[in-house]
Design a protein around this motif. Sequence first.
Motif, PDB file in Angstrom:
ATOM      1  N   CYS A  97     -21.371  48.585  46.561  1.00 58.44           N
ATOM      2  CA  CYS A  97     -20.689  48.939  47.805  1.00 58.44           C
ATOM      3  C   CYS A  97     -21.404  50.113  48.476  1.00 58.44           C
ATOM      4  O   CYS A  97     -21.979  50.960  47.807  1.00 58.44           O
ATOM      5  CB  CYS A  97     -19.243  49.360  47.521  1.00 58.44           C
ATOM      6  SG  CYS A  97     -18.217  48.075  46.805  1.00 58.44           S
ATOM      7  N   THR A  98     -21.345  50.164  49.782  1.00 56.59           N
ATOM      8  CA  THR A  98     -21.825  51.336  50.510  1.00 56.59           C
ATOM      9  C   THR A  98     -20.641  52.254  50.761  1.00 56.59           C
ATOM     10  O   THR A  98     -19.480  51.842  50.673  1.00 56.59           O
ATOM     11  CB  THR A  98     -22.444  50.942  51.858  1.00 56.59           C
ATOM     12  OG1 THR A  98     -21.417  50.385  52.698  1.00 56.59           O
ATOM     13  CG2 THR A  98     -23.563  49.925  51.663  1.00 56.59           C
ATOM     14  N   GLN A  99     -20.933  53.513  51.073  1.00 59.32           N
ATOM     15  CA  GLN A  99     -19.847  54.447  51.372  1.00 59.32           C
ATOM     16  C   GLN A  99     -19.087  54.009  52.615  1.00 59.32           C
ATOM     17  O   GLN A  99     -17.870  54.180  52.702  1.00 59.32           O
ATOM     18  CB  GLN A  99     -20.409  55.851  51.557  1.00 59.32           C
ATOM     19  CG  GLN A  99     -20.913  56.471  50.265  1.00 59.32           C
ATOM     20  CD  GLN A  99     -21.192  57.948  50.416  1.00 59.32           C
ATOM     21  OE1 GLN A  99     -20.856  58.578  51.419  1.00 59.32           O
ATOM     22  NE2 GLN A  99     -21.812  58.526  49.393  1.00 59.32           N
ATOM     23  N   GLU A 100     -19.794  53.439  53.576  1.00 59.91           N
ATOM     24  CA  GLU A 100     -19.133  52.965  54.795  1.00 59.91           C
ATOM     25  C   GLU A 100     -18.170  51.817  54.477  1.00 59.91           C
ATOM     26  O   GLU A 100     -17.049  51.761  54.996  1.00 59.91           O
ATOM     27  CB  GLU A 100     -20.176  52.511  55.814  1.00 59.91           C
ATOM     28  CG  GLU A 100     -20.954  53.630  56.477  1.00 59.91           C
ATOM     29  CD  GLU A 100     -21.954  54.306  55.551  1.00 59.91           C
ATOM     30  OE1 GLU A 100     -22.281  53.698  54.505  1.00 59.91           O
ATOM     31  OE2 GLU A 100     -22.391  55.417  55.859  1.00 59.91           O
ATOM     32  N   GLU A 101     -18.598  50.882  53.620  1.00 59.14           N
ATOM     33  CA  GLU A 101     -17.746  49.750  53.247  1.00 59.14           C
ATOM     34  C   GLU A 101     -16.510  50.243  52.513  1.00 59.14           C
ATOM     35  O   GLU A 101     -15.386  49.789  52.778  1.00 59.14           O
ATOM     36  CB  GLU A 101     -18.530  48.784  52.348  1.00 59.14           C
ATOM     37  CG  GLU A 101     -17.727  47.565  51.891  1.00 59.14           C
ATOM     38  CD  GLU A 101     -18.507  46.659  50.966  1.00 59.14           C
ATOM     39  OE1 GLU A 101     -17.996  45.581  50.633  1.00 59.14           O
ATOM     40  OE2 GLU A 101     -19.624  47.033  50.556  1.00 59.14           O
ATOM     41  N   LEU A 102     -16.719  51.181  51.603  1.00 57.44           N
ATOM     42  CA  LEU A 102     -15.594  51.729  50.847  1.00 57.44           C
ATOM     43  C   LEU A 102     -14.623  52.444  51.773  1.00 57.44           C
ATOM     44  O   LEU A 102     -13.400  52.307  51.645  1.00 57.44           O
ATOM     45  CB  LEU A 102     -16.131  52.690  49.788  1.00 57.44           C
ATOM     46  CG  LEU A 102     -15.149  53.180  48.719  1.00 57.44           C
ATOM     47  CD1 LEU A 102     -14.583  52.023  47.926  1.00 57.44           C
ATOM     48  CD2 LEU A 102     -15.843  54.175  47.789  1.00 57.44           C
ATOM     49  N   ALA A 103     -15.159  53.217  52.729  1.00 52.95           N
ATOM     50  CA  ALA A 103     -14.317  53.966  53.662  1.00 52.95           C
ATOM     51  C   ALA A 103     -13.442  53.026  54.486  1.00 52.95           C
ATOM     52  O   ALA A 103     -12.253  53.283  54.697  1.00 52.95           O
ATOM     53  CB  ALA A 103     -15.188  54.826  54.572  1.00 52.95           C
ATOM     54  N   VAL A 104     -14.019  51.921  54.953  1.00 57.20           N
ATOM     55  CA  VAL A 104     -13.264  50.966  55.764  1.00 57.20           C
ATOM     56  C   VAL A 104     -12.186  50.281  54.934  1.00 57.20           C
ATOM     57  O   VAL A 104     -11.043  50.133  55.367  1.00 57.20           O
ATOM     58  CB  VAL A 104     -14.214  49.907  56.370  1.00 57.20           C
ATOM     59  CG1 VAL A 104     -13.413  48.781  57.027  1.00 57.20           C
ATOM     60  CG2 VAL A 104     -15.138  50.548  57.391  1.00 57.20           C
ATOM     61  N   LYS A 105     -12.539  49.885  53.704  1.00 55.21           N
ATOM     62  CA  LYS A 105     -11.611  49.139  52.853  1.00 55.21           C
ATOM     63  C   LYS A 105     -10.382  49.959  52.477  1.00 55.21           C
ATOM     64  O   LYS A 105      -9.265  49.447  52.458  1.00 55.21           O
ATOM     65  CB  LYS A 105     -12.328  48.678  51.578  1.00 55.21           C
ATOM     66  CG  LYS A 105     -13.251  47.481  51.774  1.00 55.21           C
ATOM     67  CD  LYS A 105     -12.462  46.193  51.805  1.00 55.21           C
ATOM     68  CE  LYS A 105     -13.374  44.988  51.791  1.00 55.21           C
ATOM     69  NZ  LYS A 105     -12.621  43.717  51.767  1.00 55.21           N
ATOM     70  N   ILE A 106     -10.585  51.236  52.115  1.00 56.52           N
ATOM     71  CA  ILE A 106      -9.457  52.035  51.623  1.00 56.52           C
ATOM     72  C   ILE A 106      -8.939  53.011  52.678  1.00 56.52           C
ATOM     73  O   ILE A 106      -8.097  53.853  52.397  1.00 56.52           O
ATOM     74  CB  ILE A 106      -9.842  52.800  50.352  1.00 56.52           C
ATOM     75  CG1 ILE A 106     -10.963  53.802  50.630  1.00 56.52           C
ATOM     76  CG2 ILE A 106     -10.257  51.848  49.238  1.00 56.52           C
ATOM     77  CD1 ILE A 106     -11.304  54.671  49.438  1.00 56.52           C
ATOM     78  N   LYS A 107      -9.480  52.893  53.901  1.00 57.90           N
ATOM     79  CA  LYS A 107      -8.988  53.675  55.040  1.00 57.90           C
ATOM     80  C   LYS A 107      -9.071  55.184  54.778  1.00 57.90           C
ATOM     81  O   LYS A 107      -8.125  55.931  55.000  1.00 57.90           O
ATOM     82  CB  LYS A 107      -7.548  53.261  55.387  1.00 57.90           C
ATOM     83  CG  LYS A 107      -7.449  51.815  55.838  1.00 57.90           C
ATOM     84  CD  LYS A 107      -6.004  51.435  56.155  1.00 57.90           C
ATOM     85  CE  LYS A 107      -5.942  50.022  56.705  1.00 57.90           C
ATOM     86  NZ  LYS A 107      -6.464  49.006  55.754  1.00 57.90           N
ATOM     87  N   ARG A 108     -10.231  55.598  54.300  1.00 56.30           N
ATOM     88  CA  ARG A 108     -10.511  57.017  54.122  1.00 56.30           C
ATOM     89  C   ARG A 108     -11.860  57.303  54.765  1.00 56.30           C
ATOM     90  O   ARG A 108     -12.698  56.417  54.901  1.00 56.30           O
ATOM     91  CB  ARG A 108     -10.535  57.404  52.638  1.00 56.30           C
ATOM     92  CG  ARG A 108      -9.141  57.369  52.031  1.00 56.30           C
ATOM     93  CD  ARG A 108      -9.134  57.723  50.576  1.00 56.30           C
ATOM     94  NE  ARG A 108      -7.771  57.581  50.039  1.00 56.30           N
ATOM     95  CZ  ARG A 108      -7.483  57.545  48.761  1.00 56.30           C
ATOM     96  NH1 ARG A 108      -8.442  57.635  47.867  1.00 56.30           N
ATOM     97  NH2 ARG A 108      -6.239  57.410  48.350  1.00 56.30           N
ATOM     98  N   SER A 109     -12.093  58.558  55.155  1.00 53.92           N
ATOM     99  CA  SER A 109     -13.332  58.884  55.847  1.00 53.92           C
ATOM    100  C   SER A 109     -14.507  58.883  54.883  1.00 53.92           C
ATOM    101  O   SER A 109     -14.360  59.182  53.693  1.00 53.92           O
ATOM    102  CB  SER A 109     -13.215  60.245  56.527  1.00 53.92           C
ATOM    103  OG  SER A 109     -13.189  61.282  55.559  1.00 53.92           O
ATOM    104  N   ARG A 110     -15.687  58.580  55.405  1.00 55.52           N
ATOM    105  CA  ARG A 110     -16.878  58.592  54.574  1.00 55.52           C
ATOM    106  C   ARG A 110     -17.171  59.978  54.017  1.00 55.52           C
ATOM    107  O   ARG A 110     -17.524  60.127  52.845  1.00 55.52           O
ATOM    108  CB  ARG A 110     -18.070  58.053  55.367  1.00 55.52           C
ATOM    109  CG  ARG A 110     -19.316  57.805  54.519  1.00 55.52           C
ATOM    110  CD  ARG A 110     -20.558  58.132  55.297  1.00 55.52           C
ATOM    111  NE  ARG A 110     -20.495  59.437  55.920  1.00 55.52           N
ATOM    112  CZ  ARG A 110     -20.671  60.573  55.257  1.00 55.52           C
ATOM    113  NH1 ARG A 110     -20.898  60.565  53.965  1.00 55.52           N
ATOM    114  NH2 ARG A 110     -20.585  61.729  55.882  1.00 55.52           N
ATOM    115  N   PRO A 111     -17.018  61.072  54.833  1.00 57.40           N
ATOM    116  CA  PRO A 111     -17.244  62.406  54.273  1.00 57.40           C
ATOM    117  C   PRO A 111     -16.288  62.729  53.123  1.00 57.40           C
ATOM    118  O   PRO A 111     -16.675  63.395  52.161  1.00 57.40           O
ATOM    119  CB  PRO A 111     -16.997  63.334  55.470  1.00 57.40           C
ATOM    120  CG  PRO A 111     -17.293  62.491  56.659  1.00 57.40           C
ATOM    121  CD  PRO A 111     -16.809  61.126  56.295  1.00 57.40           C
TER     122      PRO A 111
END
Length: 310
Positions: free
Chosen positions: A165-179
């Motif tokens: 997974c990329t950080q962007e994909e993870l951020a979108v999936k769990i609705k949290r910011s990439r930072p």
Amino acid sequence: MPAKHQSGLGRGLGELFQRTDIDDESTRDKALPPEIDHAGPSAPLEDGSYFQLIPVSQIRPNPKQPRTVFDEDALNELVESIKEVGVLQPIVVRKVNQDQYELIMGERRWRASTEAGMETVPAIVRGTEDGNLLRDALLENLHRAQLNPLEEAAAYQQMLSDFGCTQEELAVKIKRSRPQISNTIRLLRLPAPVQRRVAAGVLSAGHARALLMIEDPVAQEQLAQRIVAEGLSVRATEEIVALQDGSTAKKKRERTPKEPSPRALELSSSLSDHFDTRVKVDIGRNRGKITIEFATEDDLERILNIVNGQ
């Protein structure tokens, strides 16, 4: 082989699965004692995958594993980490028969657990041959799990490394910011004794992030002890770190450090907001320096895209 204490920190992704033998919601949301936490299989996800502590002797390596050589120093370091804090990232296996499992992901963790003398290892037993289904199911459940900051960091890191997974994909999936994801993963850089305090809730994630600003692991541990002993706030900890940073710079340059200029502070704040990470600006008499921090290669790529105007 002597029995070793099974740390309660081996939950991580395991907390994404709910226990089937606990019905009371108020009890389910609380961490169970290490000696009974996830003693049996958890309730399975929709794809049939479930979490369970499995005896290391019942696990065999994947014969198709392309990796046959493991760095001895890195493996020894992992062994010591497991002895200190347990296995933070569950391995992924498939069931071969009644009491035999085959590794899919995490052979280093399994090898290190064996060398550390662990009797069991936390594992996700895959219910399907489609790894994408398991990855997506875990991503969907991650934001509902009651993880401490360190377990959350381990879960994020496992998603990135084991499931691609990329950080962007993870951020979108769990609705949290990439930072937020990036900064949480950085907690895994802390020394094992400090990680234990974070996992136990003695140190907050804010304290931990402040400690990450110190490069020396020994100094990190010393300040962590002081935080606990004196009950220091996050703000007080950040001020101490800033003072220590100035003291270190003084020793290196053998001159009295000067306070950052208002312009340097203003630029540091502005650039930190722009790049969504910590940026430090030093303005000297003849030259200056800009330091931009990043957590992972994905994070570095994101920053470079901003620099290039993409």
